[in-house]
Scaffold this motif. Sequence first.
Motif, PDB file in Angstrom:
ATOM      1  N   UNK A   1       0.844  -1.195   0.000  1.00 27.00           N
ATOM      2  CA  UNK A   1       0.000   0.000   0.000  1.00 27.00           C
ATOM      3  C   UNK A   1       0.884   1.251   0.000  1.00 27.00           C
ATOM      4  N   UNK A   2       0.309   2.356  -0.458  1.00 29.26           N
ATOM      5  CA  UNK A   2       1.086   3.586  -0.629  1.00 29.26           C
ATOM      6  C   UNK A   2       1.701   4.087   0.676  1.00 29.26           C
TER       7      UNK A   2
ATOM      8  N   UNK B   1      -0.673  -7.031 -14.446  1.00 31.00           N
ATOM      9  CA  UNK B   1      -1.992  -6.670 -14.985  1.00 31.00           C
ATOM     10  C   UNK B   1      -3.043  -6.564 -13.880  1.00 31.00           C
ATOM     11  N   UNK B   2      -2.906  -7.383 -12.831  1.00 30.80           N
ATOM     12  CA  UNK B   2      -3.852  -7.341 -11.719  1.00 30.80           C
ATOM     13  C   UNK B   2      -3.705  -6.052 -10.908  1.00 30.80           C
ATOM     14  N   UNK B   3      -2.479  -5.554 -10.814  1.00 28.54           N
ATOM     15  CA  UNK B   3      -2.188  -4.418  -9.938  1.00 28.54           C
ATOM     16  C   UNK B   3      -2.226  -3.076 -10.653  1.00 28.54           C
TER      17      UNK B   3
ATOM     18  N   UNK C   1      -1.981   2.926 -10.933  1.00 26.48           N
ATOM     19  CA  UNK C   1      -2.296   4.184 -11.619  1.00 26.48           C
ATOM     20  C   UNK C   1      -3.125   5.110 -10.743  1.00 26.48           C
ATOM     21  N   UNK C   2      -3.939   4.531  -9.858  1.00 25.76           N
ATOM     22  CA  UNK C   2      -4.746   5.355  -8.961  1.00 25.76           C
ATOM     23  C   UNK C   2      -3.932   5.888  -7.784  1.00 25.76           C
ATOM     24  N   UNK C   3      -2.714   5.375  -7.615  1.00 24.88           N
ATOM     25  CA  UNK C   3      -1.856   5.818  -6.527  1.00 24.88           C
ATOM     26  C   UNK C   3      -2.037   5.066  -5.226  1.00 24.88           C
TER      27      UNK C   3
ATOM     28  N   UNK D   1       9.541  -2.133 -20.587  1.00 20.41           N
ATOM     29  CA  UNK D   1       9.641  -0.939 -21.432  1.00 20.41           C
ATOM     30  C   UNK D   1       8.591   0.115 -21.116  1.00 20.41           C
ATOM     31  N   UNK D   2       8.788   1.302 -21.697  1.00 14.64           N
ATOM     32  CA  UNK D   2       7.784   2.356 -21.670  1.00 14.64           C
ATOM     33  C   UNK D   2       7.427   2.837 -20.281  1.00 14.64           C
ATOM     34  N   UNK D   3       6.123   2.953 -20.037  1.00 10.81           N
ATOM     35  CA  UNK D   3       5.638   3.524 -18.777  1.00 10.81           C
ATOM     36  C   UNK D   3       5.967   2.667 -17.565  1.00 10.81           C
ATOM     37  N   UNK D   4       6.395   1.411 -17.780  1.00 12.59           N
ATOM     38  CA  UNK D   4       6.715   0.519 -16.663  1.00 12.59           C
ATOM     39  C   UNK D   4       8.209   0.506 -16.325  1.00 12.59           C
ATOM     40  N   UNK D   5       8.978   1.343 -17.005  1.00 10.32           N
ATOM     41  CA  UNK D   5      10.435   1.310 -16.838  1.00 10.32           C
ATOM     42  C   UNK D   5      10.887   1.773 -15.456  1.00 10.32           C
ATOM     43  N   UNK D   6      10.016   2.435 -14.719  1.00 13.84           N
ATOM     44  CA  UNK D   6      10.383   2.894 -13.390  1.00 13.84           C
ATOM     45  C   UNK D   6      10.273   1.830 -12.312  1.00 13.84           C
TER      46      UNK D   6
END
Length: 328
Positions: free
Chosen positions: A132-133, A213-215, A220-222, A236-241
């Motif tokens: 959790x955040x 894919x489940x998470x 994205x909602x934080x 790759x791409x937006x998941x590179x972090x």
Amino acid sequence: MQKTLRSLALASLPLLTLLSGPVLAIPEGKTECIAPAKPGGGWDFTCRSVARTLQELDLIPGGMQTINIAGASGGVAFSHVRAKRQGDEDTIVAASTATTTRLAQRRYAQGKADQVRWAAALGADYGIIAVAKDSPYATLTELLDALEQDPGSVSFSGGDVAGGFDHLKVLMSARKAGVEELRDIKYLAFDSGSVAITQLLGGHIDAFTGDLSEALGFVKSGDLRLLAVFSEERLPGEFSGIPTAREQGIDVIAPNWRGFYLPGGISDESYQWWVDNLDTLYASEAWKQVMQDNGLLPFHKSGEDMTQFVNQQIQDIRELSDTLGLIQ
């Protein structure tokens, strides 16, 4: 309910058959995709995204309905297909590494891989560990250090049964981190990844183990923070972090292929029809976009290659599970 299929061949035109090659059977009307879990998990995503894309590409004659049959990490659905859907050529069933894991561990009642027909894998969904955040754990290393000090101090939730692939990801990581009492690690199983994440966000669990894919929606909602992805290198791409487990000193790779099996007893012609159409779907730009949007990486096998791959994976997971003491 089993439906009848019609053949593309016309008996009165044998010459056409000879000239056009093998004749394939196709469904007459609506088809069904069985998702062996409640809505919101990886199998449900597989069914619904493939159904939508098959319809968009006009690869099936009618609509495709998703039927959720949850329980026993796919075991209830597997038993249902074996007992009630033999020869049903209008049905496909979502499957993944979780399916082969339970077959490898002999967890499906009287279930064996050769009781169904393995059609295709349409991408790989890599495993993750998330919190959790507001979790005190900022990295995978911190979480595993806590486990090493006290294996019972961190609880995990997953949309897979105890001993399943989600559970295996935690056990393999903990073993790499030097945790000795693996049986003391707390793992709570739920009927889908979304339910498992909800329990985490409700403050009842410390960490989630599942697939990207489940998470993704919760990330994205934080609400969810990803500690690691079990891929060879960063996605790759937006998941590179997202840091890999490997770069944090935990050399564990856990790709979860997503694909389908078909009921046993169907004709070779129908089997090949489904294989060909799933191959066409995988090669389409529409499916490539679905993969990109949901963190799936290229991974494709079909027909006999898929069957051989499944058999080998079952053998490999059985050996690993035996080593970890997961097979009685």
